[in-house]
Design an enzyme around this catalytic site. Structure first.
Site, mmCIF file in Angstrom:
data_model
loop_
_atom_site.group_PDB
_atom_site.id
_atom_site.type_symbol
_atom_site.label_atom_id
_atom_site.label_comp_id
_atom_site.label_asym_id
_atom_site.label_seq_id
_atom_site.Cartn_x
_atom_site.Cartn_y
_atom_site.Cartn_z
ATOM 1 N N SER A 198 -7.281 -2.859 -2.555
ATOM 2 C CA SER A 198 -7.133 -3.146 -1.391
ATOM 3 C C SER A 198 -8.286 -2.371 -0.290
ATOM 4 O O SER A 198 -9.125 -2.718 -0.241
ATOM 5 C CB SER A 198 -5.520 -2.870 -1.027
ATOM 6 O OG SER A 198 -5.196 -3.421 0.128
ATOM 7 N N ASP A 227 -5.878 -5.559 8.072
ATOM 8 C CA ASP A 227 -5.130 -4.415 8.458
ATOM 9 C C ASP A 227 -5.069 -4.108 10.228
ATOM 10 O O ASP A 227 -5.980 -4.788 10.881
ATOM 11 C CB ASP A 227 -5.670 -3.001 8.267
ATOM 12 C CG ASP A 227 -5.450 -3.079 6.447
ATOM 13 O OD1 ASP A 227 -4.507 -3.805 6.034
ATOM 14 O OD2 ASP A 227 -6.070 -2.258 5.970
ATOM 15 N N HIS A 249 -5.952 -9.276 -0.971
ATOM 16 C CA HIS A 249 -4.490 -9.922 -0.842
ATOM 17 C C HIS A 249 -4.518 -11.502 -0.288
ATOM 18 O O HIS A 249 -3.824 -11.599 0.632
ATOM 19 C CB HIS A 249 -3.498 -8.964 0.313
ATOM 20 C CG HIS A 249 -3.313 -7.710 -0.332
ATOM 21 N ND1 HIS A 249 -2.317 -7.488 -0.978
ATOM 22 C CD2 HIS A 249 -3.909 -6.555 0.372
ATOM 23 C CE1 HIS A 249 -2.186 -5.898 -1.162
ATOM 24 N NE2 HIS A 249 -3.356 -5.541 -0.669
#
Lengths: 237, 237
Positions: free
Chosen positions: B122, B137, B159
């Site tokens: 990630s 993010d 993701h």
């Protein structure tokens, strides 16, 4: 006296651009025939001309002319002599970068404090907060600062989304992201759902629309406030 | 020779932390008993100690010790004498800010080019790209730069999520956000879904796991590549 509509989204599901806000916008801009549009957030990367044409089309329906700020030679000076500003959504990083690049952030802040009627949607609402640090957008450009207008005493998370309890996706929920923000910052955050907006008149900030909003503060449990709630210090502290 | 596993996520739905990657990780770190953990991305704001304990628990299952980089007095020097690094996920802005603050970005890049086996998940994968500008993010801190390690010649979107065709949400899809990135940047972007990873050996980069990945380039239609595809210049140009 501050006079703003700060909306989660320009468009609600099944609707057309701005149409759920026509009555509110007409009232906000009742003292002017021409609203100046800030197109710098460039949703989907569209040009300032395309974006201004889209916004202009919606404003015609409420009998207002709209002109893009990018068409003026001296945009800073424009802010001091007009009586209505609309900042559309798109990418908050691109918008903030442009506002700093054109030296518009501080003059826009001052004009809003001096009573310039302001409509923001999505990224145009994000910049009303203390910082843009609770945007959902990708950091596709590097702005000189994350500080924004600070015309409301908290940050916004527009397009607020509740956690999807049926999701198999392992990425962070919006609530987790805002909790992470509060490990680094003390600024309260209001998550406003699509169809909600804040109506700011002077120091009074009221939640409008049919939905509740979600209030996040550092070190406290988040909670819901209902429409027509005034966001005063008892809610934000 | 570069030697990396660059994974979309640490955890797949229904699984435990890192368990779907145990065999791959054991092979990556076969020449060392102790892996150094970079905990700076602080998922959910947890402490470096808590995060290191979580990662250590998983590494024990494959017979490896794990020690947090934050426990060393001189972390830069550590990079030159260890034989395995794992950077966990969390907030990419927080991670990048810490790496710059500790002056680790350039030494880490050099160590990886010199063959230091590296596992990223990630946020720890995001930083392998040219820039962190396709992270999902929130910008909860302001790092001194968005440039990252550049040990792969493109950016990642971990993701990666396909557009939800049944959604009533009006926020941008992941594909729209990446298209906006390409209005400002020429760097190719690979959207890797949860359960996929890239295996980097020297200049060869191969997509692994059961899922396809999505390739985005400026001015071109995005398309899918299947598992076991090598990401060479014909795919990226």
């Amino acid at each position: 006296m501050k006079n703003l509509i700060v909306a989660s989204t320009s468009t609600v599901y099944g609707g057309n651009y701005l149409d759920y806000l026509y009555d509110e916008i007409a009232e906000l801009f009742k003292d002017t025939d021409e609203v100046i549009f800030i197109p710098y957030a460039r949703p989907g990367g569209i040009s300032h001309e395309e974006y201004s044409a889209k916004a202009s089309h919606a404003f015609k329906k409420i009998g207002k002319k709209l002109r893009g700020l990018h068409t003026f030679e001296n945009p800073v000076e424009v802010l001091n002599r007009v009586n209505g500003i609309f900042t559309g959504g798109g990418n908050t990083f691109v918008l903030v970068n442009a506002l700093y690049g054109l030296k518009l952030m501080q003059p826009l802040r001052e004009a809003i404090f001096n009573g310039l009627p302001y409509l923001g949607t999505s990224a145009g609402s994000n910049i009303c907060g203390v910082s843009m640090q609770t945007t959902n957008d990708m950091p596709i450009v590097y702005p000189p600062s994350f500080k924004t207008l600070g015309v409301i005493p908290f940050n916004l998370n527009p397009h607020y989304l509740d956690p999807d309890l049926n999701s198999t996706h392992m990425g962070e929920t919006r609530e987790t992201r805002i909790a992470e923000f509060h490990t680094q910052n003390t600024i309260p955050v209001i998550g406003i759902r699509e169809g909600s907006w804040l109506r700011v008149k002077g120091d009074e900030i009221k939640l409008k629309g049919e939905l509740s909003a979600r209030v996040f503060r550092q070190g406290k449990e988040p909670y819901e406030i209902e429409s027509e709630t005034t966001l005063n210090s008892s809610i934000l502290d």
